[in-house]
Write an enzyme that holds these catalytic residues in place. Structure first.
Site: not given
Ligand code: NBP
Length: 477
Positions: A11-13, A33, A74-75, A102, A128, A182, A185-186, A189, A452
């Site tokens: 996904a984006v990260m 996945r 992943v999530k 996270n 971060s 981390k 940090h949040n 923030e 106490h």
């Molecule tokens: P998301 O947190 O939205 O997660 C999406 C990803 O998780 C996709 O690749 C999805 O696969 C995969 N996934 C899920 Br949901 N369930 C799964 C499972 N059961 N088995 C395998 N893969 C699974 O993505 P994100 O926003 O890129 O964040 C990724 C991590 O980085 C998270 O932990 C987030 O907290 C952390 N983070 C995010 C940021 C931010 O600014 N967004 C910053 C710092 C850290 P799919 O494509 O097949 O559905």
């Protein structure tokens, strides 16, 4: 081609981290996945470097040179466990799973222990900087073993942000230390954002300024000691005009702040560790309060003071006073956050270098700021500093700010403008520096109703007073 690193979860990260790695010359195995994300990444960005797209978990593992290094993006929560369970059986002794999501540090400790027993390294890593940071250089906070960091470190420092040639990545400590830091940090923030929001609210409602004018003030503050990413984006947001209505953007947004939970974790952990992190707690509660629509609706008509905006010379002073209050409150919030890291390090036996933490937060992350360099310097000067507030530089700055700070908190109270961050930071400061606290009275109350016991200022021992007896006799217990 064998890849020297792999990313699963695109996904984006994950996508941006993979691109960042490839742009730095690493050969990056890709997995997700649902394979569509993998294919999309290669189709759109395949020319940025060398990618090895894979479909199945087995293919992904086979594409990695040993010892294997897999970054999981992943999530957080269940999905992370699912991915670990999918990959761990396919891995061999010495392979490394890096969790860049996270995760809660307690989950990371649990996962690290379980995988260590299976001969695998699990490296919970705080990342971060959001999606832009992931692509252009985040601040990276890896935990896990020293041994794993020896081979991961060079790759992670490659893709991290850097400030004056120093990478924003350092080995924080074993098991969950990276995710703990981390988390804090949040939390910081959250506190920083809340304090900035209070400064805006005061400029708006005590001074009657418009968002565009306030944007200019923040732009000006950003050239001074408050120079930071959060102040910079605040000016951008306040200066933005809604295209549809022509109104200031900030006026068309529903005033209910959401949260994903890392601020709450920071406060929950602080409560367990017994560390007062009032700045972070006020920020988390302020978001909850804002989201309580029904409660706010019911209370909206409650009486408050008359509010006439301040004008003239007093207005000039107030804007400068608000800058001082913001600065001093920010010192308190950071001091509390660093104390929480210190307490976590003591509790979990992590040798965390607080100066190194400040150093890697100077760039890449959301709280990046000139200010972090002052914190780095404070800990360089005294690694055992009990609180940032007693560092020479910060102590002097807060001393110089305190009259303004008190006047801003008083003005907020007088005009009925909520400033929980500013006022609780000031109370924390006053409590810390107090000669005597009313905690002595609380001890008396506790002894009265619950036997106490208490300690005396003039001699050692533990005492109880027989409150129910006529002479309230004291005896040592
Ligand atoms: P998301 O947190 O939205 O997660 C999406 C990803 O998780 C996709 O690749 C999805 O696969 C995969 N996934 C899920 Br949901 N369930 C799964 C499972 N059961 N088995 C395998 N893969 C699974 O993505 P994100 O926003 O890129 O964040 C990724 C991590 O980085 C998270 O932990 C987030 O907290 C952390 N983070 C995010 C940021 C931010 O600014 N967004 C910053 C710092 C850290 P799919 O494509 O097949 O559905």
């Amino acid at each position: 081609d064998q890849a020297n690193i792999g990313v699963t979860g695109l996904a984006v990260m994950g996508r941006n981290l993979a691109r960042n790695l490839a742009r730095h010359g690493h050969t990056v195995a890709l997995h997700n996945r649902h394979q569509q994300r993998t294919d999309d990444l290669v189709a759109q960005f395949g020319d940025e470097g060398t990618f090895v797209p894979t479909g199945s978990a087995a293919e992904f593992v086979a594409a990695l040179e040993r010892p294997r290094k897999l970054i999981v993006m992943v999530k957080a929560g269940g999905p992370t466990d699912a991915v670990i369970e999918e990959f761990a059986p396919l891995l061999e002794d010495g392979d490394m799973i890096v969790d860049g999501g996270n995760a809660h540090f307690a989950d990371t400790r649990r996962r690290e222990k379980a995988l260590r027993e299976r001969g695998l390294h699990f490296v919970g890593t705080g990342v971060s900087g959001g999606e832009e940071g992931a692509l252009h250089g985040p601040s990276i906070m890896p935990g896990g073993s020293r041994e794993a960091y020896a081979s991961l470190g060079p790759i992670l420092t490659d893709i991290a942000a850097d400030v004056d040639g120093t990478p924003c990545c350092t080995h924080i400590g074993p098991d969950g230390a990276g995710h703990f830091v981390k988390m804090v940090h949040n939390g910081i923030e959250y506190a920083d954002m809340q304090l900035i929001a209070e400064a805006y609210d005061l400029l708006r409602h005590a001074l009657g300024l418009e968002p565009a004018q306030i944007a200019d003030i923040f732009r000006d503050w950003n050239t001074g000691r408050l120079d930071s990413y959060l102040i910079e984006i605040t000016a951008q947001v306040l200066g933005h005009v809604d295209a549809a209505t022509g109104r200031p953007f900030v006026d068309v947004v529903v005033d209910q702040a959401e949260q994903k939970g890392t601020g709450r974790w920071t406060v929950q952990t602080a409560l367990e560790l017994g560390v007062p992190t009032t700045g972070i707690a006020e920020a988390v509660f302020a978001r909850s309060l804002s989201g309580g629509a029904a409660l706010r609706e019911a209370a909206r008509g409650l009486p408050g003071p008359a509010r006439a905006p301040i004008t003239g010379a007093a207005a000039e002073t107030l804007a400068a006073d608000i800058e001082q209050a913001l600065y001093a409150s920010k010192v308190v919030a950071y001091a509390q956050g660093f104390n929480e890291i210190q307490a976590g390090a003591a509790e979990y036996d992590w040798p965390i270098d607080l100066g190194a933490v400040a150093t890697i937060w100077r760039g890449g992350c959301i709280i990046r700021a000139a200010f972090l360099d002052d914190i780095r310097a404070a800990y360089a000067n005294d690694p055992a500093l009990p609180t940032l507030l007693t560092d020479g530089g910060f102590a002097e700055a807060v001393r110089d700010a305190q009259d303004s700070w008190r006047s801003v908190v008083a003005t907020a109270a007088r005009l009925g403008i909520p400033a929980p961050g500013f006022s609780s930071a000031l109370s924390y400061y006053d409590a810390l520096r107090a000669q005597r606290l009313p905690a002595a009275l609380v001890q008396g109350q506790r002894d009265y109703f619950g036997a106490h016991t208490y300690q005396r200022v003039d001699r050692p021992g533990t005492f109880h007073t027989e409150w129910a007896t006529r002479d309230a006799a004291e005896h040592e217990v």
